[in-house]
Design a protein around this motif. Structure first.
Motif, PDB file in Angstrom:
ATOM      1  N   CYS A  71       0.889  -5.441  -2.063  1.00 31.72           N
ATOM      2  CA  CYS A  71       2.222  -5.799  -1.222  1.00 31.72           C
ATOM      3  C   CYS A  71       1.925  -6.599  -0.118  1.00 31.72           C
ATOM      4  O   CYS A  71       0.623  -6.589   0.203  1.00 31.72           O
ATOM      5  N   ASP A  72       2.831  -7.168   0.707  1.00 30.79           N
ATOM      6  CA  ASP A  72       2.483  -7.630   2.159  1.00 30.79           C
ATOM      7  C   ASP A  72       1.904  -6.757   3.050  1.00 30.79           C
ATOM      8  O   ASP A  72       2.394  -5.468   2.956  1.00 30.79           O
ATOM      9  N   ARG A  73       1.101  -7.064   3.839  1.00 29.62           N
ATOM     10  CA  ARG A  73       0.906  -6.031   4.665  1.00 29.62           C
ATOM     11  C   ARG A  73       1.759  -5.663   5.777  1.00 29.62           C
ATOM     12  O   ARG A  73       1.737  -4.495   6.354  1.00 29.62           O
ATOM     13  N   SER A  74       2.871  -6.537   6.010  1.00 28.97           N
ATOM     14  CA  SER A  74       4.195  -6.125   6.589  1.00 28.97           C
ATOM     15  C   SER A  74       4.780  -5.078   6.121  1.00 28.97           C
ATOM     16  O   SER A  74       5.758  -4.259   6.731  1.00 28.97           O
ATOM     17  N   LYS A  75       4.665  -4.535   4.739  1.00 35.36           N
ATOM     18  CA  LYS A  75       5.495  -3.646   3.796  1.00 35.36           C
ATOM     19  C   LYS A  75       4.378  -2.518   3.736  1.00 35.36           C
ATOM     20  O   LYS A  75       4.849  -1.761   2.728  1.00 35.36           O
ATOM     21  N   GLU A  76       3.229  -2.456   4.495  1.00 35.72           N
ATOM     22  CA  GLU A  76       2.623  -1.377   4.243  1.00 35.72           C
ATOM     23  C   GLU A  76       3.092  -0.036   4.312  1.00 35.72           C
ATOM     24  O   GLU A  76       3.803   0.270   5.432  1.00 35.72           O
ATOM     25  N   GLY A  77       3.115   0.906   3.582  1.00 33.03           N
ATOM     26  CA  GLY A  77       3.448   2.334   3.366  1.00 33.03           C
ATOM     27  C   GLY A  77       4.723   2.301   2.910  1.00 33.03           C
ATOM     28  O   GLY A  77       5.132   3.531   2.823  1.00 33.03           O
ATOM     29  N   GLU A  78       5.467   1.318   2.722  1.00 35.94           N
ATOM     30  CA  GLU A  78       6.914   1.289   2.300  1.00 35.94           C
ATOM     31  C   GLU A  78       6.945   2.060   0.843  1.00 35.94           C
ATOM     32  O   GLU A  78       7.865   3.095   0.660  1.00 35.94           O
ATOM     33  N   MET A  79       6.128   1.697   0.031  1.00 37.52           N
ATOM     34  CA  MET A  79       6.100   2.265  -1.612  1.00 37.52           C
ATOM     35  C   MET A  79       5.850   3.741  -1.414  1.00 37.52           C
ATOM     36  O   MET A  79       6.583   4.583  -1.909  1.00 37.52           O
ATOM     37  N   LEU A  80       4.812   3.944  -0.442  1.00 37.10           N
ATOM     38  CA  LEU A  80       4.614   5.340  -0.651  1.00 37.10           C
ATOM     39  C   LEU A  80       5.507   6.339  -0.058  1.00 37.10           C
ATOM     40  O   LEU A  80       5.802   7.585  -0.282  1.00 37.10           O
ATOM     41  N   GLU A  81       6.163   5.742   0.969  1.00 41.75           N
ATOM     42  CA  GLU A  81       7.372   6.520   1.667  1.00 41.75           C
ATOM     43  C   GLU A  81       8.606   6.748   0.708  1.00 41.75           C
ATOM     44  O   GLU A  81       9.161   7.635   0.643  1.00 41.75           O
ATOM     45  N   LYS A  82       8.735   5.620  -0.278  1.00 44.13           N
ATOM     46  CA  LYS A  82       9.898   5.814  -1.126  1.00 44.13           C
ATOM     47  C   LYS A  82       9.418   7.026  -2.126  1.00 44.13           C
ATOM     48  O   LYS A  82      10.147   7.669  -2.668  1.00 44.13           O
ATOM     49  N   ALA A  83       8.165   6.907  -2.694  1.00 42.54           N
ATOM     50  CA  ALA A  83       7.617   7.951  -3.450  1.00 42.54           C
ATOM     51  C   ALA A  83       7.760   9.230  -2.963  1.00 42.54           C
ATOM     52  O   ALA A  83       7.896  10.213  -3.569  1.00 42.54           O
ATOM     53  N   ALA A  84       7.477   9.342  -1.434  1.00 47.22           N
ATOM     54  CA  ALA A  84       7.454  10.712  -0.942  1.00 47.22           C
ATOM     55  C   ALA A  84       8.863  11.393  -1.222  1.00 47.22           C
ATOM     56  O   ALA A  84       9.311  12.185  -1.145  1.00 47.22           O
ATOM     57  N   ASP A  85      10.109  10.195  -0.883  1.00 46.07           N
ATOM     58  CA  ASP A  85      11.388  10.705  -0.760  1.00 46.07           C
ATOM     59  C   ASP A  85      11.846  11.102  -2.036  1.00 46.07           C
ATOM     60  O   ASP A  85      12.511  12.090  -2.208  1.00 46.07           O
ATOM     61  N   LEU A  86      11.315  10.686  -2.938  1.00 51.89           N
ATOM     62  CA  LEU A  86      11.635  11.109  -4.401  1.00 51.89           C
ATOM     63  C   LEU A  86      11.017  12.400  -4.841  1.00 51.89           C
ATOM     64  O   LEU A  86      11.425  12.985  -5.489  1.00 51.89           O
ATOM     65  N   LEU A  87       9.650  12.462  -4.347  1.00 51.60           N
ATOM     66  CA  LEU A  87       9.091  13.636  -4.477  1.00 51.60           C
ATOM     67  C   LEU A  87       9.677  14.983  -3.791  1.00 51.60           C
ATOM     68  O   LEU A  87       9.570  16.165  -4.322  1.00 51.60           O
ATOM     69  N   MET A  88      10.066  14.621  -2.640  1.00 48.39           N
ATOM     70  CA  MET A  88      10.969  15.699  -2.037  1.00 48.39           C
ATOM     71  C   MET A  88      12.399  16.024  -2.658  1.00 48.39           C
ATOM     72  O   MET A  88      12.595  17.324  -2.629  1.00 48.39           O
ATOM     73  N   SER A  89      12.717  15.073  -3.386  1.00 46.14           N
ATOM     74  CA  SER A  89      13.804  15.372  -4.277  1.00 46.14           C
ATOM     75  C   SER A  89      13.663  16.549  -5.740  1.00 46.14           C
ATOM     76  O   SER A  89      14.307  17.198  -5.859  1.00 46.14           O
ATOM     77  N   CYS A  90      12.528  16.031  -5.881  1.00 42.88           N
ATOM     78  CA  CYS A  90      11.936  16.885  -7.138  1.00 42.88           C
ATOM     79  C   CYS A  90      11.357  18.207  -6.503  1.00 42.88           C
ATOM     80  O   CYS A  90      11.899  19.425  -6.972  1.00 42.88           O
ATOM     81  N   PHE A  91      10.832  18.286  -5.201  1.00 48.21           N
ATOM     82  CA  PHE A  91      10.572  19.668  -4.438  1.00 48.21           C
ATOM     83  C   PHE A  91      11.800  20.463  -4.414  1.00 48.21           C
ATOM     84  O   PHE A  91      12.032  21.604  -4.654  1.00 48.21           O
ATOM     85  N   ARG A  92      12.926  19.896  -3.699  1.00 45.43           N
ATOM     86  CA  ARG A  92      14.207  20.539  -3.871  1.00 45.43           C
ATOM     87  C   ARG A  92      14.691  21.286  -4.974  1.00 45.43           C
ATOM     88  O   ARG A  92      15.335  22.303  -4.894  1.00 45.43           O
ATOM     89  N   VAL A  93      14.696  20.410  -6.029  1.00 49.40           N
ATOM     90  CA  VAL A  93      15.149  20.975  -7.348  1.00 49.40           C
ATOM     91  C   VAL A  93      14.330  22.260  -7.684  1.00 49.40           C
ATOM     92  O   VAL A  93      14.938  23.067  -8.142  1.00 49.40           O
ATOM     93  N   CYS A  94      12.778  22.222  -7.427  1.00 51.86           N
ATOM     94  CA  CYS A  94      12.077  23.298  -7.844  1.00 51.86           C
ATOM     95  C   CYS A  94      12.501  24.445  -6.937  1.00 51.86           C
ATOM     96  O   CYS A  94      12.520  25.639  -7.615  1.00 51.86           O
ATOM     97  N   VAL A  95      12.243  24.105  -5.721  1.00 47.69           N
ATOM     98  CA  VAL A  95      12.303  25.409  -4.588  1.00 47.69           C
ATOM     99  C   VAL A  95      13.589  25.973  -4.653  1.00 47.69           C
ATOM    100  O   VAL A  95      13.742  27.172  -4.340  1.00 47.69           O
TER     101      VAL A  95
END
Length: 398
Positions: free
Chosen positions: A126-150
């Protein structure tokens, strides 16, 4: 394996509630993800066949997975990541409705691994201007997974989804450390450490958890806690996992040195960490010049792992060790400041260090607790305590 055969295998596994087989068949680690048969399945045929043969939400899960495979085959990791996000969201809808059962946990774990992997790959394209954006989206989705489990607290210990919390937290740690969002780790650490299941998670998951909590404690300046976590991770790490042990030692060694424990040459050679050898030798002898040279020689390596500033803190330990040698050599509790100045000039040799500068160094050592005593300015002497004038480093860093 043809596409119809693949779908048939998944349908059979779902009927038997075989989460491990479904996890394997929806993972990028499985050979099917490299199959050309999957690359040629048209989108309309794909979705139609899945909806006919598979129950919801797995029709959407499998369709999104195959689209992700096709996107990776086209080297379009952004599209693959989007498909994986849709896949995880579809799976979560069904997973959170399952009451008193956790057979889907292996699937969740597998999907979360691929989610983080695809986010990392998408970041590279991806463009350097969007660096970290995909990982942040992945983290948000993983937090949803965490909430379902916890939040699955009513199910029995054998059927609870809370067994997945440690795995999800470890995936989040890997993302947060990559995007330098360490402050987001604190609530996750608190949630795991307060869990009644803490001692029952897999050893491999605990090793990863302690590795990251140790690194977090190190960056927070809590070196005793960091040493405890990283030592646990190193001791419990599988003996054949040389690479993982190597990674743990990169952080454990400087933390231990701050506590006054120097690594042996055998350990450094065994795990290919000779970059610490000159630093360890300089620390023991109190040679500030060699310590500086050792740090600067491998500056890029230390900066890469974020431990350069941690190693800079070793200078105060080197001063303490050198001044203790002066104390032992003179054999008195009233030590001339000039003796410290002479010792520093001897080991440094680059520029003259005055008695005034020595006073500042000693005052700092006294303030930090590395020396018990006081400076007599009228007599130009350091008067040290008759009992334990140079306390052990691990007692100073409380």
């Amino acid at each position: 394996m043809t596409f119809p055969q693949y779908v048939s295998h998944i349908a059979e596994a779902l009927e038997n509630r075989d989460g491990f087989t479904v996890a394997e068949l929806t993972s990028f680690k499985h050979p099917h993800s490299k199959s050309h048969n999957f690359m040629r399945v048209p989108l309309r045929e794909l979705e139609g066949y899945c909806s006919e043969e598979l129950e919801s939400p797995f029709d959407e899960v499998v369709a999104a997975h195959v689209r992700a495979i096709q996107a990776v085959g086209d080297n379009n990791y952004n599209e693959a990541f989007v498909c994986q996000c849709a896949l995880v969201q579809s799976f979560l809808k069904g997973f959170q409705t399952q009451k008193d059962e956790n057979w889907g946990l292996p699937i969740l774990m597998s999907l979360s691994l691929d989610l983080r992997w695809l986010a990392t790959q998408a970041e590279k394209h991806c463009d350097r201007s969007k660096e970290g954006e995909m990982l942040e989206k992945a983290a948000d989705l993983l937090m949803s997974c965490f909430r379902v489990c916890v939040t699955d607290t009513r199910a029995s210990i054998n059927n609870t989804k809370r067994w997945g919390t440690m795995h999800i937290v470890n995936q989040l740690f890997k993302i947060y450390f990559r995007i330098k969002a360490l402050h987001l780790c604190k609530p996750l650490i608190r949630a795991i450490e307060s869990s009644s299941m803490l001692d029952q998670f897999k050893v491999s998951e605990m090793v990863t958890f302690r590795y990251f909590t140790g690194r977090k404690a190190m960056f927070d300046g809590d070196f005793k806690q960091a040493a405890a976590h990283l030592t646990f991770a190193f001791d419990k790490c599988h003996r054949h996992s040389r690479r993982n042990k190597h990674l743990i030692l990169i952080f454990l060694i400087p933390v231990k040195m701050l506590l006054g424990i120097v690594p042996s040459p055998i350990l450094l050679r065994k795990y290919h960490l000779e970059c610490y050898a000159s630093i360890a030798g300089a620390l023991c002898s109190g040679n500030l010049r060699e310590l500086d040279m050792g740090i600067k020689q491998h500056e890029r390596f230390f900066a890469k792992y974020g431990i350069y500033l941690i190693l800079e803190k070793l200078k105060v330990i080197a001063y303490r060790n050198l001044f203790k040698k002066v104390f032992l050599l003179l054999g008195t509790h009233q030590l001339p400041l000039q003796a410290f100045s002479d010792s520093l000039n001897y080991v440094d040799g680059s520029e003259e260090i005055s008695v005034e500068e020595v006073q500042c160094i000693i005052a700092n050592l006294i303030d930090k607790g590395y020396v018990k005593g006081y400076i007599s300015h009228s007599h130009q002497k350091l008067v040290v305590s008759k009992k334990d004038p140079f306390p052990l480093c691990n007692t100073v860093l409380q």
